[in-house]
Design an enzyme around this catalytic site. Structure first.
Site, PDB file in Angstrom:
ATOM      1  N   GLU A   1       0.891   3.997   1.825  1.00 61.66           N
ATOM      2  CA  GLU A   1       1.402   4.450   3.121  1.00 61.66           C
ATOM      3  C   GLU A   1       2.511   3.552   3.642  1.00 61.66           C
ATOM      4  OE1 GLU A   1      -2.847   2.906   3.906  1.00 61.66           O
ATOM      5  OE2 GLU A   1      -1.610   3.482   2.218  1.00 61.66           O
TER       6      GLU A   1
ATOM      7  N   CYS B   1      -6.075   1.073   5.498  1.00 61.09           N
ATOM      8  CA  CYS B   1      -6.670  -0.181   5.963  1.00 61.09           C
ATOM      9  C   CYS B   1      -6.205  -0.425   7.402  1.00 61.09           C
ATOM     10  CB  CYS B   1      -6.240  -1.337   5.054  1.00 61.09           C
ATOM     11  SG  CYS B   1      -4.488  -1.775   5.195  1.00 61.09           S
TER      12      CYS B   1
ATOM     13  N   HIS C   1       0.839  -1.195   0.000  1.00 62.17           N
ATOM     14  CA  HIS C   1       0.000   0.000   0.000  1.00 62.17           C
ATOM     15  C   HIS C   1       0.880   1.254   0.000  1.00 62.17           C
ATOM     16  CE1 HIS C   1      -3.794  -2.137   1.720  1.00 62.17           C
ATOM     17  NE2 HIS C   1      -3.313  -2.718   0.624  1.00 62.17           N
TER      18      HIS C   1
ATOM     19  N   CYS D   1      -2.275  -1.168   7.682  1.00 61.04           N
ATOM     20  CA  CYS D   1      -1.443   0.034   7.531  1.00 61.04           C
ATOM     21  C   CYS D   1      -1.624   0.988   8.704  1.00 61.04           C
ATOM     22  CB  CYS D   1      -1.750   0.735   6.215  1.00 61.04           C
ATOM     23  SG  CYS D   1      -1.131  -0.183   4.777  1.00 61.04           S
TER      24      CYS D   1
END
Length: 182
Positions: A112, A138, A110, A141
């Site tokens: 991040e 999510c 992802h 993360c």
């Protein structure tokens, strides 16, 4: 409130009394007024910077090779961008995020996570930083965000599962939804 108009010997209101009427608040409220104005100016400036950094994160998301969803991230500390990221496959893997059926491959990172990992490989720290995302994080993360010491997350749109945002709020991380125009 006490009467500020003091009669003069000639029957009018004295000069000093007229000046006092202009300033009906107490001396203690002048600093409070200044603080309130400063806070409003700071809030407007913060909103302006939030919008600018989110636009930059949206531009960064366009670097992603993912077809289903392109997400961008910026980590900002002291008005300096210390890291950036977008969703994609790990280094050394082909740049195809989806399998033959259109599902995202399990090993896609992802945005991040990529940004936080990039900071980890430098002498910088995320402690006290703000993370700008084109989509809310999510839950996996969100754990990384909290552990990295990021204190504020600004995002443009919401992920289908809000549990990541709930976790961040519970952890004391400020969470701000700031939709991008258009």
């Amino acid at each position: 409130m006490r009467n500020l108009a003091v009669p003069c010997p000639d029957g009018g209101i004295g000069r000093r009394a007229r000046l006092k009427l202009v300033f009906l608040w107490s001396a203690g409220s002048i600093p409070a007024l200044g603080t309130r104005i400063f806070k409003q100016m700071t809030d407007l400036k913060t909103e302006k910077y939030d919008a600018a950094y989110l636009r930059m994160a949206a531009e960064w998301s366009k670097l992603s090779h993912c077809k289903r969803r392109q997400v961008g991230a910026l980590i900002v500390k002291g008005r300096s961008i210390i890291s950036d990221g977008y969703n994609g496959t790990p280094s050394g893997f082909e740049n195809f995020c989806e399998d033959e059926e259109g599902y995202t491959k399990w090993y896609v990172l992802h945005a991040e996570a990529n940004a936080i990992l990039k900071v980890a490989s430098t002498t910088q720290s995320c402690e006290g930083a703000t993370l700008y995302l084109t989509m809310s994080p999510c839950r996996e993360c969100s754990k990384l965000i909290h552990q990295a010491g990021i204190r504020r997350v600004v995002y443009a749109s919401e992920y289908k599962d809000p549990s990541g945002l709930d976790f961040l709020r519970k952890a004391g991380v400020a969470v701000v939804l700031a939709p991008l125009p258009g």
